[in-house]
Structure formats: structure tokens, C-alpha cells
Design a protein around this motif. Structure first.
Motif, mmCIF file in Angstrom:
data_model
loop_
_atom_site.group_PDB
_atom_site.id
_atom_site.type_symbol
_atom_site.label_atom_id
_atom_site.label_comp_id
_atom_site.label_asym_id
_atom_site.label_seq_id
_atom_site.Cartn_x
_atom_site.Cartn_y
_atom_site.Cartn_z
ATOM 1 N N ALA A 160 -55.417 -68.691 -78.790
ATOM 2 C CA ALA A 160 -54.460 -69.604 -79.414
ATOM 3 C C ALA A 160 -53.028 -69.193 -79.130
ATOM 4 C CB ALA A 160 -54.692 -69.656 -80.923
ATOM 5 N N LYS A 174 -47.506 -74.151 -86.507
ATOM 6 C CA LYS A 174 -48.328 -74.930 -85.586
ATOM 7 C C LYS A 174 -49.102 -73.979 -84.689
ATOM 8 C CE LYS A 174 -48.053 -78.989 -82.521
ATOM 9 N NZ LYS A 174 -47.139 -79.975 -81.879
ATOM 10 N N SER A 175 -50.290 -74.387 -84.310
ATOM 11 C CA SER A 175 -51.123 -73.584 -83.419
ATOM 12 C C SER A 175 -51.837 -74.515 -82.462
ATOM 13 C CB SER A 175 -52.132 -72.774 -84.232
ATOM 14 O OG SER A 175 -52.990 -72.031 -83.385
ATOM 15 N N VAL A 176 -51.935 -74.099 -81.196
ATOM 16 C CA VAL A 176 -52.657 -74.902 -80.204
ATOM 17 C C VAL A 176 -53.600 -73.988 -79.435
ATOM 18 C CG1 VAL A 176 -50.803 -76.589 -79.971
ATOM 19 C CG2 VAL A 176 -50.852 -74.613 -78.455
ATOM 20 N N LEU A 209 -46.473 -76.452 -76.673
ATOM 21 C CA LEU A 209 -46.294 -76.603 -78.115
ATOM 22 C C LEU A 209 -44.864 -77.046 -78.379
ATOM 23 C CD1 LEU A 209 -47.450 -74.121 -80.896
ATOM 24 C CD2 LEU A 209 -45.099 -74.943 -80.869
ATOM 25 N N TYR A 211 -42.193 -78.306 -81.755
ATOM 26 C CA TYR A 211 -42.114 -78.377 -83.207
ATOM 27 C C TYR A 211 -40.659 -78.569 -83.614
ATOM 28 C CZ TYR A 211 -42.959 -77.262 -88.116
ATOM 29 O OH TYR A 211 -43.056 -77.327 -89.485
#
Length: 817
Positions: A160, A174-176, A209, A211
Motif C-alpha cells: 500500500a 487515504k491509502s491505495v 494518489l 488528496y
């Protein structure tokens, strides 16, 4: 109008807050004094202490040196960077950090507002959690969450990319998912523009990502690197802002820079015209794995090291009050007589100094006494050479003397006296610290200077200078019932040896060792908890493992001392089949089952009441007629204000009403160093600095309850709008004294009709009231801003009115006529 006068007005049914206050006048409390509900354990007025947030090492333990054994690695290996924890090493153009819980390395320049930061990162293995960049960093300090800023990290373990913010806490943003391999470099690039954050990984220019932190955005700060329990390598750091581009190869120190290498909790002391070398040495240290080498080569002045106590916050010294200490020193060449001193933080003024005897070629202890001629709340302790020579120094102790030591032991008297004044009857020495694989009791006995430091749950260089024996000595001196917890992976043989050491006669093998350690009389330990929060993550296999370990350790310890009472530490889940299996298997073996509860919210007591009611029902169903009971060994949260005080008072009320089932109640944490909260648990009852100690509102709530403890709980019913009033009533064994403990969680005062069945008051009623703003705390400037106020009122009727203030804990104490 002062608070005592306001309380006095309560009996005339006048609102204590005058015409501006809200007043509910439909509340009632009805008490049947002769109807017993339960008998109350004397151990309800407890606390939980462990070495979290330096409650012990830096707190109660009167060891003013922090970093006593020189185990902390040197700070930043990079010029222009500052390390906050961790072991960072730079070789060539690569920087490596060992696994650590939140270690940070922060670059002193530039201050980043808008711009781009990129760095190559590699993970040698998939162990640990994550590592990466930290950005817009402000107020960094030692401790996992002791800073403000953003974190962008990679996790091989979780595959991640993670974005989060820190404001002295951790908030995932947030995490991807991302595919990551070990032993492969990844280019992590972060672009920050205003509140917007964009992250790319690898060669791709496409954002992986994005944000927008909006109005909450952290706008500016330094940049740095951080690990969360992962070993990681870094190289090729680039910073691009509107005005400049920086390329930092993360290059290690030059040979000349390596001449000054000092253990992380110490500072170098090097005079301008002195030439020498300081080395963090692993060559045959006296204790653990490192010592500090001091080498004076030439010139004039001094070469040495200094220590400023816990996280460099200063050592408090008082004019004319002697401090005692010792250190271990080994000389090798030249003049090996070191000098020790108490000085101002900058070293410009010396308050006390002593030159010690020449050190021999083998390790030897040298004692000293330093009597300062000046009072300084933030002094330093220094060790130096002033003539050509080389010495190694290890295991330094500096403590108070005389009245500064609690009952003559190695404990801060001011802190010890505060705990006694709180009225504590029970103290648990346990918690997550016992879950460390290196937490072993046999490392905690013998001379304190020879006990190895260990990788603790809360601090990787924890001391064993204060351990189970010292805890028991403190409790004995303070007349507090102790309980200890042990690691579940101690062997049965080791656990039996421990019991013999603690409780066995001096004629026994381990009893003789206890006597040799200076305590011939057995400690008489009664309560032992096996483990802490076991299976808290819900792992079913861990419940089975725990049951196996409990039964093994129980059998060994019970055989040594059948009078012991054992406490279950498996995480309570009533719907978990293994909880039923454990209850049945340990019926007749375990005396208590420890549950840990939330205690920040004013509504938490209601949930605790439901939990205890359900737990008692489950016990009755699973193991009818059992003698196993419950205890609350941790009330947990992240507040230390009036709201937390009221939440505790309600939970204590609940526990007392369940007195036939609940035997112990302990809020956590007992202690907290002011401004040094580096483990996240912001819930100390007693706060302290190097020179001060004071209680927070929960301290005073506990003190009120302890001052008015009685052994019998009697029937009482209360009614109030919104169920604002929580009432518990206790009485003396002979029935001549009754105590009403009333918590008003509402924002309105309650004019309350109180009726006493079977009791006519003598006419004299004592009251204690704790009230204020819910977020109010006590400070160094105003240490008693929130405390209880006592009054005497006239009451000679079995039916009377009393007004309970908004957001208050009130105790009414009446004598029979």
C-alpha cells in the motif's frame, strides 16, 4: 460568588448559578439505608502504572539521567539533520534506519510550503509496517506521534501507498494499493500545492494518489524521513521549491565529523581549544551493548558529554540539596580521572563539581556527591576530561538525597507523596510493557547497575533499574496493595522461581537471592496477572495459545504458593467461543478476569454497566456457582480533563454497585510527564516536570472517592431529566455513616429531593464538589484550577433538597443522629 457559598445555597433549593443557570427541579434520590446491595472491595480505589510515557523511567524512578547505559545510538548521521529516535546510519550515499516505532529524521532546511519532494526508498524485507517521507513538519520531538505534519509512506507488508496527517496523533487520510517488492528501489515523489497533495511512485508521471486537505491543511514546515517498525534504505533526496532546488545525496559524515559521536540522549561537551574524540563504543561495555568513550588528545579545556534528563528537558537541582550518584569508568591511557559536575544547560555556570579518582584499566564504580550552590529547574549533568587521556564511561546514576527520596528508596518523593495523598489502595504494574519479548523477571533482580536494558514496548532502550522488586518496595512503603503482570512466554520453571523470589522464605534458593538484594522479608505478593490484553486483535488461535500458557504458568506458580490469586488477561468478548472455553477451563484457578474499558465519554459508564451485567450473566450460565469475578485494571482514553474525571467517577459508581462481582477498578495512566507525551496515551492523573508535580481533575475525583470509601453499598434509586444524575450510596459497617456519590453529567443544575429511609441525619453534612468546564485541566501555572471544594452544611431531616451543580461530581457525607 465563590463556590463554597454556591454549594451552601443548595440546601435552600436556590440554584447555585443564580439567574443565569439552567435548573431542573424534578430530580429525586430515594435511599433505603438498611437494604444492603453488596459489600465493596477495599481495592476499588486503584490505578494502573507501567513504563508508558515515561511514568517510571524519567518519572517515579528517581534516576535523573535518561540514557543511563548509553544504549541510544548517536543522533543524526547527516549534517543539517536532526534525529528523533531510531538508529540511523549513513554509509556512502545511502541512509539506513533500523526498525523503530515512529523514528524521525528531519532536515533543518528548507521550510517547505509549496513544492516537490522525492526520494528513493528500498525495503530489505517485508517485516515491519511502513516507511517514507514526512512533510511540512512542525514541532518534532522524540515519540511516535510527537509532531505535526503529513506522512507519505510505502508498505511492502500491506502492499500500500499510505497518506496520513499527524497532529500529535495519527489520522489516516487515504491509502491505495500498490505492488511492491523487497530489495528494489522505488522513487517516491510528493507534490504539495496549498491544500492539495499529489503522489507518484516509480517512473510514471501519473498521480497514484491525490488528496485535498481543505481548510485543515498544514501549510508549511520542514521535511524528513520516518519509519514505522520497518528497516528501510533511502537515497537521492531532491527538494524543489519556487526559489531553489536541493539535491541531498544523504552522504555520511567525514572522518573529522566522526570524531564526535555521542549516545543519543547525551550531548557533546567540547571546549573551543580542546582537541579530542568522542566515540559510541561497543568494546566490552560494563552493561548491555554500548558505552561512551571520551578521549582528550591535546589543547586546553575539556572533552566530555552531558545529560539533561528525560528527552533533554533538564535536571532539577536545588541550592544546598545534595544529589548523589555513581558511574562506572575504565581508563586506558594518560590521565583517567574524570570530573563530574552540575551545570546550567549551556555549561556557562557550574553549580557543583567533583574530580574523581583515576580510573583503572578494568571497570570500576566511582561514587560522588554534588551539592549545587544555585537552584535551576533545567540543569545538566556533565562528565569530562581536562588532561590527555582516554576513558570509557557506562551506567551513570544521579538521584536525589534525604527528603527528596520517598521513604529512602529510589523514588521521587514528590511523586510518591502525591500518590499516597490520592488515597490509592491498589496499584497494578502491568500493561503493554509486559508484552515485550524481552520483559523477563530474571533480568530485573540483582544490582540495578548490572541489569540489562531491553527493547521495551514503549521505549527501545528501557531500563530495568526500576522493575518488579522496586515496584513492590514502593507499594510497601506507600501501603498500597500491589499487583504485577508477567509475560505469558516465561517458562513454568521461571515463573515458579519468581514466586519463590517474591514470597519464599529466606531459607529457599530464590528467597536467599531476594535477601541478598536487600529485602530478606518476603514481599507477600497476592495478585499476579498472566499477560496483558491477550488476543486483543481477535485472533482465535491466540486465545488457545493464551489458555495453554495460563494453565502451564498457573500450575507452576500455584505449586509454589497456593495463596496466590491469578488474573486472566484474555480480551473479553462474550460472543467469542474461546472466552467460554477459557472461563470453564480456568474455573477454580483464576480469581479474576481483567477487562479494559473506555473512559473518555460521559456515556462510557453506561456501556461499562452493560458489559459487567452481561459478563456476570455469562459466568452464571457457563460456570454456575463460580468464584471467578471481574476487575477493571485499565480505564483508558486520551483525556485528562474534567470530563475524564466525571467519566471515571461514573464508572467507579457502576463498579461499586456491581461490588459483589467487581473487585478492583484502576484508571490509567497513573503518571504523565508534562510536554513529553511520546506514546499517545494522554491520560495521566498526576503530571510532573523535573521540579513540579500536580494532579489533574481525574486525580481529584479519585481522591474524593477514596477519602469517603465505605464497605457497604445500599439500595438507592434516582430519577432526573435525561438521566443526568448517576447515584451510588454506601454506608459504614455499623450503619452510622452514609455517603452519597452523585455525578451530574448534564449542563443544567438539578434541584433534587433526597429521601432517607431508616436514617435520620445528625444535623452536620459534609460535602465535596468537583465541577467546572468539561475541557478544564490543571497547569503548571494553575495546578489547582480544577479541584474539589469541601463544605459543611446543616441537615437534620430524612427528607431534604440539594442542588447538584452542572457537570459535577458531588459527595454528601452524613452521620446518624
Amino acid at each position: 460568588m465563590n463556590l463554597v457559598l454556591l454549594i451552601s445555597l443548595a440546601l435552600t433549593s436556590v440554584s447555585p448559578l443564580g439567574h443565569t443557570s439552567k435548573l431542573n427541579s424534578t430530580s429525586a434520590i430515594n435511599i433505603r439505608v438498611n437494604h444492603e446491595i453488596c459489600h465493596i472491595s477495599p481495592w476499588m480505589y486503584g490505578s494502573c502504572i507501567e513504563d508508558v510515557n515515561h511514568e517510571i523511567y524519567g518519572g517515579l524512578y528517581d534516576q535523573r539521567i535518561f540514557g543511563e547505559s548509553f544504549e541510544e545510538p548517536p543522533g543524526s548521521p547527516l549534517t543539517g539533520w536532526t534525529a528523533f529516535g531510531g538508529n540511523w546510519t549513513a554509509i556512502g550515499h545511502e541512509l539506513t534506519v533500523a526498525p523503530a516505532a515512529g523514528a524521525k529524521l528531519v532536515r533543518n532546511q528548507p521550510i517547505l510550503t509549496d513544492g516537490t519532494v522525492a526520494c528513493d526508498i528500498r525495503f530489505p524485507n517485508a517485516n515491519g509496517d511502513n516507511a517514507g517521507l514526512i512533510l511540512r513538519v512542525n514541532n518534532p520531538r522524540d515519540g511516535a506521534d510527537s509532531w505535526t505534519g503529513y506522512e507519505v509512506s510505502l508498505s511492502v507488508k500491506d502492499q500500500a501507498l499510505i497518506l496520513g496527517s499527524h497532529r500529535n496523533n495519527w489520522k489516516p487520510l487515504k491509502s491505495v494499493p500498490i505492488h511492491l517488492r523487497t530489495n528494489q528501489w522505488y522513487r517516491l515523489k510528493v507534490e504539495l500545492i496549498g491544500s492539495k497533495i499529489k503522489v507518484t511512485v516509480g517512473r510514471s508521471s501519473a498521480a497514484l494518489l491525490e488528496y485535498d486537505d481543505g481548510a485543515n491543511a498544514i501549510r508549511a514546515g520542514e521535511i524528513g524521513l520516518r519509519t514505522w517498525n520497518s528497516r528501510a534504505d533511502f537515497k537521492d533526496l531532491r527538494i524543489a521549491t519556487q526559489h531553489r532546488n536541493i539535491f541531498d545525496q544523504l552522504t555520511g559524515p567525514s572522518p573529522s565529523q566522526r570524531r564526535i559521536e555521542v549516545s543519543g540522549m547525551w550531548d557533546p561537551v567540547v571546549s573551543r581549544y580542546a582537541h579530542g574524540q568522542l566515540t559510541w563504543s561497543s568494546r566490552n561495555p560494563y552493561n548491555s551493548s554500548h558505552c561512551q568513550r571520551i578521549q582528550f588528545i591535546g589543547g586546553t579545556g575539556t572533552i566530555g558529554v552531558s545529560n539533561r534528563g528525560l528527552n533533554h528537558w533538564g535536571i532539577a537541582v536545588s541550592k544546598g540539596r545534595t544529589m548523589i550518584g555513581h558511574l562506572y569508568v575504565r581508563g586506558s591511557t594518560g590521565d583517567t580521572a574524570v570530573t563530574v559536575a552540575l551545570q546550567s544547560a549551556d555549561g556557562q555556570r557550574t553549580y557543583a563539581v567533583e574530580k574523581l579518582a583515576r580510573a583503572k584499566a578494568i571497570w570500576g564504580r566511582q561514587d560522588f556527591q554534588l551539592t549545587p550552590d544555585y537552584t535551576d529547574a533545567a540543569a545538566r549533568f556533565a562528565i569530562w576530561l581536562s588532561q590527555p587521556g582516554t576513558v570509557d564511561v557506562d551506567q551513570v546514576y544521579l538521584g536525589d538525597s534525604g527528603a527528596g527520596r520517598f521513604h529512602g528508596g529510589p523514588f521521587r518523593a514528590d511523586i510518591g507523596n502525591m500518590l499516597v495523598q490520592e488515597g490509592l489502595t491498589f496499584l497494578r504494574y502491568g500493561g503493554s510493557m509486559v508484552n515485550s519479548p524481552q520483559y523477563r523477571w530474571k533480568n530485573m533482580i540483582g544490582p540495578r547497575d548490572s541489569r540489562p536494558q531491553y527493547d521495551g514496548t514503549w521505549y527501545p532502550y528501557s531500563t530495568n533499574g526500576f522493575a518488579i522488586p522496586e515496584f513492590l518496595q514502593f507499594c510497601n512503603a506507600a501501603h498500597i496493595k500491589p499487583a504485577i503482570a508477567i509475560n505469558i512466554d516465561e517458562t513454568g520453571h521461571e515463573a515458579a522461581d519468581m514466586v519463590q523470589y517474591l514470597n519464599g522464605p529466606v531459607s529457599s534458593y530464590w528467597g536467599a537471592k531476594r535477601a541478598a538484594d536487600g529485602h530478606p522479608r518476603p514481599y507477600g505478593v497476592e495478585y499476579i496477572e498472566i499477560g496483558n490484553e491477550e488476543a486483543i486483535n481477535g485472533d482465535t488461535s491466540w486465545y488457545k495459545h493464551y489458555l495453554d500458557r495460563f494453565e502451564h504458568l498457573y500450575a507452576a506458580m500455584y505449586a509454589e504458593d497456593p495463596k496466590l490469586k491469578f488474573i486472566v488477561a484474555a480480551w473479553w468478548r462474550p460472543k467469542e467461543p474461546w472466552c467460554e472455553k477459557i472461563a470453564k477451563a480456568l474455573n477454580g484457578k483464576a480469581a479474576l478476569w481483567d477487562i479494559h474499558v473506555d473512559a473518555d465519554s460521559l456515556a462510557d459508564a453506561t456501556r461499562v454497566d452493560h458489559t459487567l451485567t452481561d459478563m456476570q450473566a455469562q459466568f452464571a450460565k457457563w460456570i454456575p456457582g463460580t468464584s471467578m469475578r471481574a476487575c477493571i485494571l485499565e480505564e483508558n482514553g486520551n483525556r485528562h480533563d474534567l470530563q475524564r474525571a466525571l467519566a471515571h467517577a461514573r464508572i467507579l459508581n457502576v463498579a461499586i454497585r456491581h461490588g459483589n462481582f467487581v473487585r478492583i477498578d484502576c484508571p490509567a495512566n497513573c503518571l504523565q510527564p508534562f510536554g513529553e507525551n511520546d506514546n499517545g496515551w494522554d491520560q495521566g492523573q498526576v503530571f510532573f516536570t523535573p521540579s513540579k508535580v500536580w494532579g489533574m481533575p481525574p486525580y481529584y475525583a479519585q481522591q474524593m472517592a477514596a477519602l469517603n470509601k465505605e464497605p457497604v453499598c445500599v439500595a438507592a434509586t434516582s430519577s432526573s431529566p435525561n438521566s443526568d444524575l448517576d447515584t451510588t450510596v454506601t454506608r459504614s459497617k455499623n450503619g452510622n455513616t452514609i455517603v452519597l456519590s452523585v455525578v451530574n453529567i448534564g449542563a443544567a443544575a438539578h434541584l433534587t429531593r433526597i429521601s432517607l429511609e431508616g436514617f435520620i441525619p445528625s444535623g452536620d453534612m459534609k460535602t465535596w464538589t468537583l465541577t467546572g468546564e468539561l475541557n478544564a485541566v490543571n497547569t503548571t501555572q494553575d495546578p489547582t484550577k480544577v479541584t474539589w471544594h469541601e463544605a459543611r452544611l446543616r441537615c437534620d431531616k430524612a427528607l431534604f433538597n440539594y442542588t447538584f451543580l452542572p457537570h459535577s461530581f458531588t459527595i454528601l457525607r452524613l452521620q446518624r443522629k
